[in-house]
Design a protein around this motif. Sequence first.
Motif, PDB file in Angstrom:
ATOM      1  N   ARG A 103       0.808  -1.105  -0.102  1.00  0.00           N
ATOM      2  CA  ARG A 103       0.139  -0.057  -0.065  1.00  0.00           C
ATOM      3  C   ARG A 103       0.886   1.398  -0.016  1.00  0.00           C
ATOM      4  O   ARG A 103       1.519   1.596   1.104  1.00  0.00           O
ATOM      5  N   ASP A 104       1.080   1.917  -1.050  1.00  0.00           N
ATOM      6  CA  ASP A 104       2.129   3.035  -1.332  1.00  0.00           C
ATOM      7  C   ASP A 104       1.090   4.209  -1.155  1.00  0.00           C
ATOM      8  O   ASP A 104       0.371   4.264  -1.955  1.00  0.00           O
ATOM      9  N   MET A 105       1.541   4.827  -0.013  1.00  0.00           N
ATOM     10  CA  MET A 105       0.375   5.968   0.245  1.00  0.00           C
ATOM     11  C   MET A 105       1.088   7.319   0.059  1.00  0.00           C
ATOM     12  O   MET A 105       2.258   7.672   0.796  1.00  0.00           O
ATOM     13  N   PRO A 106       0.769   8.041  -0.667  1.00  0.00           N
ATOM     14  CA  PRO A 106       1.401   9.463  -0.932  1.00  0.00           C
ATOM     15  C   PRO A 106       0.678  10.413   0.366  1.00  0.00           C
ATOM     16  O   PRO A 106      -0.418  10.509   0.425  1.00  0.00           O
ATOM     17  N   VAL A 117       7.896  24.971   7.997  1.00  0.00           N
ATOM     18  CA  VAL A 117       9.030  25.490   8.920  1.00  0.00           C
ATOM     19  C   VAL A 117      10.002  24.426   9.502  1.00  0.00           C
ATOM     20  O   VAL A 117      11.074  24.549   9.664  1.00  0.00           O
ATOM     21  N   ARG A 118       9.344  23.058   9.563  1.00  0.00           N
ATOM     22  CA  ARG A 118      10.171  21.717   9.895  1.00  0.00           C
ATOM     23  C   ARG A 118       9.702  20.859   9.284  1.00  0.00           C
ATOM     24  O   ARG A 118       8.702  20.627   9.178  1.00  0.00           O
ATOM     25  N   VAL A 119      10.755  19.954   8.941  1.00  0.00           N
ATOM     26  CA  VAL A 119      10.529  18.384   8.544  1.00  0.00           C
ATOM     27  C   VAL A 119      10.943  17.707   9.605  1.00  0.00           C
ATOM     28  O   VAL A 119      12.360  17.587  10.143  1.00  0.00           O
ATOM     29  N   LEU A 120      10.265  16.528   9.973  1.00  0.00           N
ATOM     30  CA  LEU A 120      10.474  16.048  11.205  1.00  0.00           C
ATOM     31  C   LEU A 120      10.965  14.501  10.811  1.00  0.00           C
ATOM     32  O   LEU A 120      11.335  13.904  11.937  1.00  0.00           O
ATOM     33  N   VAL A 121      10.974  13.949   9.868  1.00  0.00           N
ATOM     34  CA  VAL A 121      10.986  12.573   9.380  1.00  0.00           C
ATOM     35  C   VAL A 121      11.945  12.299   8.207  1.00  0.00           C
ATOM     36  O   VAL A 121      12.141  13.272   7.374  1.00  0.00           O
ATOM     37  N   GLU A 122      12.581  11.464   8.093  1.00  0.00           N
ATOM     38  CA  GLU A 122      13.519  10.969   6.975  1.00  0.00           C
ATOM     39  C   GLU A 122      13.096   9.581   6.467  1.00  0.00           C
ATOM     40  O   GLU A 122      12.486   8.960   6.964  1.00  0.00           O
ATOM     41  N   PRO A 123      13.420   9.341   5.001  1.00  0.00           N
ATOM     42  CA  PRO A 123      13.105   8.004   4.487  1.00  0.00           C
ATOM     43  C   PRO A 123      13.679   7.029   5.199  1.00  0.00           C
ATOM     44  O   PRO A 123      14.908   6.872   5.829  1.00  0.00           O
ATOM     45  N   GLY A 124      13.058   5.790   5.443  1.00  0.00           N
ATOM     46  CA  GLY A 124      13.327   4.845   6.254  1.00  0.00           C
ATOM     47  C   GLY A 124      13.016   4.718   7.716  1.00  0.00           C
ATOM     48  O   GLY A 124      13.208   3.646   8.449  1.00  0.00           O
ATOM     49  N   ASN A 228      10.027  14.573  -0.465  1.00  0.00           N
ATOM     50  CA  ASN A 228      10.073  15.504  -1.315  1.00  0.00           C
ATOM     51  C   ASN A 228       9.830  16.942  -0.756  1.00  0.00           C
ATOM     52  O   ASN A 228       9.213  17.784  -1.452  1.00  0.00           O
ATOM     53  N   VAL A 229      10.113  17.464   0.343  1.00  0.00           N
ATOM     54  CA  VAL A 229       9.927  18.720   0.781  1.00  0.00           C
ATOM     55  C   VAL A 229      11.047  18.845   1.741  1.00  0.00           C
ATOM     56  O   VAL A 229      11.782  18.076   2.290  1.00  0.00           O
ATOM     57  N   GLU A 230      11.446  20.274   1.926  1.00  0.00           N
ATOM     58  CA  GLU A 230      12.499  20.985   3.024  1.00  0.00           C
ATOM     59  C   GLU A 230      12.063  22.017   3.417  1.00  0.00           C
ATOM     60  O   GLU A 230      11.100  22.763   3.034  1.00  0.00           O
ATOM     61  N   ALA A 231      12.679  22.290   4.454  1.00  0.00           N
ATOM     62  CA  ALA A 231      12.325  23.602   5.334  1.00  0.00           C
ATOM     63  C   ALA A 231      12.362  24.677   4.436  1.00  0.00           C
ATOM     64  O   ALA A 231      13.524  24.869   3.790  1.00  0.00           O
ATOM     65  N   GLY A 232      11.397  25.625   4.459  1.00  0.00           N
ATOM     66  CA  GLY A 232      11.378  26.989   3.776  1.00  0.00           C
ATOM     67  C   GLY A 232      10.683  26.946   2.511  1.00  0.00           C
ATOM     68  O   GLY A 232      10.364  27.742   1.937  1.00  0.00           O
ATOM     69  N   GLN A 233      10.393  25.570   2.224  1.00  0.00           N
ATOM     70  CA  GLN A 233       9.637  25.540   0.697  1.00  0.00           C
ATOM     71  C   GLN A 233       7.981  25.915   1.092  1.00  0.00           C
ATOM     72  O   GLN A 233       7.782  25.503   2.294  1.00  0.00           O
ATOM     73  N   VAL A 234       7.497  26.608   0.184  1.00  0.00           N
ATOM     74  CA  VAL A 234       6.134  26.959   0.291  1.00  0.00           C
ATOM     75  C   VAL A 234       5.297  26.009  -0.478  1.00  0.00           C
ATOM     76  O   VAL A 234       5.447  25.648  -1.644  1.00  0.00           O
ATOM     77  N   VAL A 235       4.371  25.217   0.192  1.00  0.00           N
ATOM     78  CA  VAL A 235       3.484  24.154  -0.393  1.00  0.00           C
ATOM     79  C   VAL A 235       2.089  24.543  -0.157  1.00  0.00           C
ATOM     80  O   VAL A 235       1.739  25.413   0.513  1.00  0.00           O
ATOM     81  N   SER A 236       1.288  23.809  -0.920  1.00  0.00           N
ATOM     82  CA  SER A 236      -0.284  23.944  -0.957  1.00  0.00           C
ATOM     83  C   SER A 236      -0.620  22.739  -1.279  1.00  0.00           C
ATOM     84  O   SER A 236      -0.011  21.649  -1.606  1.00  0.00           O
ATOM     85  N   SER A 237      -1.972  22.649  -1.459  1.00  0.00           N
ATOM     86  CA  SER A 237      -2.928  21.356  -1.946  1.00  0.00           C
ATOM     87  C   SER A 237      -2.354  20.865  -3.245  1.00  0.00           C
ATOM     88  O   SER A 237      -2.620  19.921  -3.781  1.00  0.00           O
ATOM     89  N   GLY A 238      -2.016  21.697  -4.154  1.00  0.00           N
ATOM     90  CA  GLY A 238      -1.562  21.449  -5.286  1.00  0.00           C
ATOM     91  C   GLY A 238      -0.082  21.017  -5.632  1.00  0.00           C
ATOM     92  O   GLY A 238       0.469  20.831  -6.660  1.00  0.00           O
ATOM     93  N   SER A 239       0.547  20.897  -4.392  1.00  0.00           N
ATOM     94  CA  SER A 239       2.180  20.660  -4.391  1.00  0.00           C
ATOM     95  C   SER A 239       2.333  19.179  -4.605  1.00  0.00           C
ATOM     96  O   SER A 239       3.632  18.944  -4.880  1.00  0.00           O
ATOM     97  N   ALA A 241       2.462  14.980  -3.925  1.00  0.00           N
ATOM     98  CA  ALA A 241       2.819  14.295  -2.476  1.00  0.00           C
ATOM     99  C   ALA A 241       4.272  14.778  -1.938  1.00  0.00           C
ATOM    100  O   ALA A 241       5.222  15.051  -2.865  1.00  0.00           O
ATOM    101  N   LEU A 242       4.321  15.159  -0.663  1.00  0.00           N
ATOM    102  CA  LEU A 242       5.310  15.573   0.005  1.00  0.00           C
ATOM    103  C   LEU A 242       6.091  14.447   0.723  1.00  0.00           C
ATOM    104  O   LEU A 242       7.452  14.350   0.776  1.00  0.00           O
ATOM    105  N   PHE A 243       5.424  13.325   1.083  1.00  0.00           N
ATOM    106  CA  PHE A 243       5.992  12.207   1.521  1.00  0.00           C
ATOM    107  C   PHE A 243       5.420  10.745   0.807  1.00  0.00           C
ATOM    108  O   PHE A 243       4.264  11.040   0.249  1.00  0.00           O
ATOM    109  N   ARG A 244       6.179   9.659   0.700  1.00  0.00           N
ATOM    110  CA  ARG A 244       5.513   8.250   0.245  1.00  0.00           C
ATOM    111  C   ARG A 244       5.786   7.607   1.310  1.00  0.00           C
ATOM    112  O   ARG A 244       6.981   7.658   1.984  1.00  0.00           O
TER     113      ARG A 244
END
Length: 404
Positions: A103-106, A117-124, A228-239, A241-244
């Motif tokens: 079940r690959d969840m975007p 402001v912050r990204v709290l997790v890393e792949p794996g 697929n996201v870094e701190a300082g990046q501006v995101v919206s609902s059209g951006s 998947a930020l994570f898989r």
Amino acid sequence: MNVQQGKWSSDALEVETLDDAALARRRKRRNIILAAAVVLVALVAAVLVFGSGKSGDDPAAAAKAGEAAGGAGGQTPRVSVIVPGRQQVVRTISATGTLAARRDMPVGVAGEGGKVVRVLVEPGQWVGAGQTLAVIERAVQTQEARQLAASIEVARADARLAQQELDRAQSLVGRGFISKADVERRIATRDAANARVRVAQAQLGAAQARIGRLDVRAPAAGLILGRNVEAGQVVSSGSGALFRMAQGGEMELLARLSQEDLSGITPGIPATVTPVGSSQSFQGRVWQVSPIIDPQTRQGNARIAVPYHQMLRPGGFASAMIRAGAVDAPLLPESAVQSDDKGNFVYLIDQNNAVVRRDVTTGEVSDQGVAIMSGLNGNERVVQSAGAFLNPGQKVQPVRATAR
């Protein structure tokens, strides 16, 4: 001159005498050799006479001698035959495919978005359901929530004032100072003030919900596969998947199978998955069989679920051995099965000890042998090997061998 001549003649006679002696010795040796040869021939003749007599008395020796003579003279050859019988042969289907999350969840932005402001997790990394993955700046939304909280207090004050005026009016209506119509207007004013309190509370709740949606959260427990996201990046609902993430960390192999092989597979049957470049295998089960066939390749997918392991990486290549049940069939060694432009065949020995060709359909090939799906009942005498040196109709001497 005469003395020298006489001496020379004497020497010549002596030399001639020595040659005759040597010749005599040679003749003597030749006679001895001839005598020994005669004795040796006599001994060989005696051995042959006695040996032939013994072989006539011993049937086994006579049979061996006959076989040797037959082999030397091109007579009936001996061949090993096997009666395979029937046994349970496990049908195994080989397949290859690509590893993927079951079940690959975007995971993207559920709210209006903003600056990360912050990204709290890393792949794996493993995460729990509802865990915050990234935080979006919310200063404006927080101020709006405070404003709405203040409006609730205003509405509550108005509601208290309306209730007090209604209480005073109700105490005066019995004395005739306030009409019933005035009392009813004050009741309506009180109800409207209470309604405005509820409206303000609902607005505050909506604002708080929007603030909560600014946090990117895991929809379920699982394993983070990509970021697929870094701190300082501006995101919206059209951006996008930020994570898989893989729900529960479960993996699967998308095994590509032919239409024929796919028809023999049902959900729940076991399979063994081996990633490319690894000698370690993992046990899994088929959990879904494709309901359609690709019209271009004539293939479909069998999805094999396997537990998480660090060697099972989505996007990697792996092979699978699917155990698609068992069949009752004869099992022959590979040396017994031959093929030509007409297909696979074996040589049988009939009741007259003659060679007979029998076309067969082969099935599963394993370390135990080749399963014969059609063409044999299992009680025939099959030539075990050396079939390439035989011809149909040829007479042979069958020798029973043990089936594998």
